[in-house]
Write a protein that holds these residues in place. Structure first.
Motif, PDB file in Angstrom:
ATOM      1  N   TYR A  70     -20.743-106.754   1.557  1.00 29.30           N
ATOM      2  CA  TYR A  70     -20.980-105.975  -0.027  1.00 29.30           C
ATOM      3  C   TYR A  70     -21.295-104.443   0.746  1.00 29.30           C
ATOM      4  CZ  TYR A  70     -24.418-104.063  -2.921  1.00 29.30           C
ATOM      5  OH  TYR A  70     -25.065-102.950  -4.085  1.00 29.30           O
TER       6      TYR A  70
ATOM      7  N   PRO B 194     -26.253-106.394  -5.574  1.00 31.70           N
ATOM      8  CA  PRO B 194     -25.850-107.575  -4.595  1.00 31.70           C
ATOM      9  C   PRO B 194     -25.581-108.918  -5.136  1.00 31.70           C
ATOM     10  CG  PRO B 194     -27.485-106.105  -3.586  1.00 31.70           C
ATOM     11  CD  PRO B 194     -27.427-105.682  -4.998  1.00 31.70           C
TER      12      PRO B 194
ATOM     13  N   PRO C 168     -22.768-100.991  -0.390  1.00 30.39           N
ATOM     14  CA  PRO C 168     -24.126-100.475  -1.071  1.00 30.39           C
ATOM     15  C   PRO C 168     -23.494 -99.241  -2.079  1.00 30.39           C
ATOM     16  CG  PRO C 168     -24.378-100.698   1.204  1.00 30.39           C
ATOM     17  CD  PRO C 168     -23.152-101.044   1.192  1.00 30.39           C
TER      18      PRO C 168
ATOM     19  N   GLY D 272     -28.385-108.133  -0.230  1.00 31.23           N
ATOM     20  CA  GLY D 272     -27.638-106.829   0.391  1.00 31.23           C
ATOM     21  C   GLY D 272     -27.713-106.792   1.673  1.00 31.23           C
TER      22      GLY D 272
END
Length: 303
Positions: free
Chosen positions: A21, A29, A23, A8
């Motif tokens: 990615y 992830p 969050p 991530g």
């Protein structure tokens, strides 16, 4: 570090939005990456080609594979990246250092014997030195030791070979007879060798702290010691203070003690020990000479 946190962290700010990615989405992830991975089943995201010696490794393919994508020629992308890297120079120094001070530092550098290894335009003799001689953490010097069991001939496909590689592609033997066999033995830790480290260039030290082969020589702007006191706490190592720790044995011992007190650093073999070549009062140099050599080292940008 947890795998999800690791992936991530890497993917949050990647240049290509396809792999970026977010969050705040309800997706882990690794789940996200599995959907966008361009090379599923392959380590990383590179498109790889097996050279002629595969599944063995070789001097020219030490991990057994070569990055090459469809539509390119064999090894063309590696060569292109290498050519681009050769155009990169260190940034201009933000702080000017007096020319006379640089000259004084250079004189100290030579008198201290640093020139024996750090010579030439890029301040490296490009030699691999035994880990035992350097005295630094030896584990990384043996990273390629097991390749001896699967070491093959240095062969490549011809540079004009398209990817995907066609059947009966032309195979060329890469000349290696002229290479120093002892240097190869040290680099790969083959035979009874414990391995070694290549003498690094000193160009760009202003931007490359922390120092040493294990990255363990770090001192913060306010004297924070070791990786545990700097990067471990989100503090960027100070280049001048870290260079002082590299050449001053008293400060280095403090850095080593800080590093070895951290079980996580011990687990990954980071101590900041070794390379015991000092420019300090115990070696007969004054504090002014020590400062001069640090100024000289920080002034090095490009030839």
């Amino acid at each position: 570090m947890d795998k999800e946190v690791y992936i991530g962290t890497i993917l949050q700010n990647v240049a290509n939005p396809k792999f970026r990615y977010k969050p705040n989405v309800n997706e882990k992830p690794l789940e996200f990456f599995a959907k966008v991975d361009p090379t599923p089943g392959v380590v990383g995201v590179n498109k790889l080609v097996a050279p002629p010696q595969f599944p063995k490794v070789s001097l020219v393919a030490p991990d057994g594979l070569v990055v090459s994508g469809p539509g390119y020629r064999f090894n063309e992308q590696n060569n292109a990246v290498a050519a681009w890297q050769n155009t990169i120079n260190s940034p201009t120094l933000s702080v000017k250092i007096d020319a006379e001070q640089i000259a004084r530092g250079r004189d100290v550098f030579v008198r201290a014997g640093c020139i024996r290894c750090h010579a030439g335009a890029y301040l490296t003799n490009n030699r691999v030195v035994s880990a035992k001689v350097v005295g630094t953490e030896p584990s990384r010097a043996q990273a390629l030791k097991k390749t001896e069991k699967v070491f093959g001939e240095a062969v490549f496909y011809a540079p004009d070979t398209p990817v995907p590689v066609p059947k009966n592609a032309k195979v060329l033997k890469v000349p290696t007879e002229q290479l120093d066999k002892e240097q190869i033995r040290l680099a790969f830790a083959h035979g009874d060798s414990k391995g070694g480290y290549k003498v690094p260039s000193l160009i760009g030290l202003s931007w490359s702290a922390p120092y040493l082969h294990d990255g363990g020589v770090a001192v913060g702007p306010n004297g924070e010691l070791g990786l545990t006191g700097t990067l471990g706490k989100g503090i960027v190592p100070d280049t001048r203070n870290s260079l002082r720790a590299l050449i001053d044995r008293t400060l280095r011992q403090q850095v080593i003690r800080a590093n070895v007190s951290d079980p996580q650093l011990r687990a990954v073999h980071v101590s900041g020990d070794g390379h015991r070549y000092w420019i300090d009062p115990q070696e007969g140099f004054t504090k002014e000479e020590q400062k001069a050599v640090i100024d000289y080292l920080l002034s090095l940008t490009y030839p």
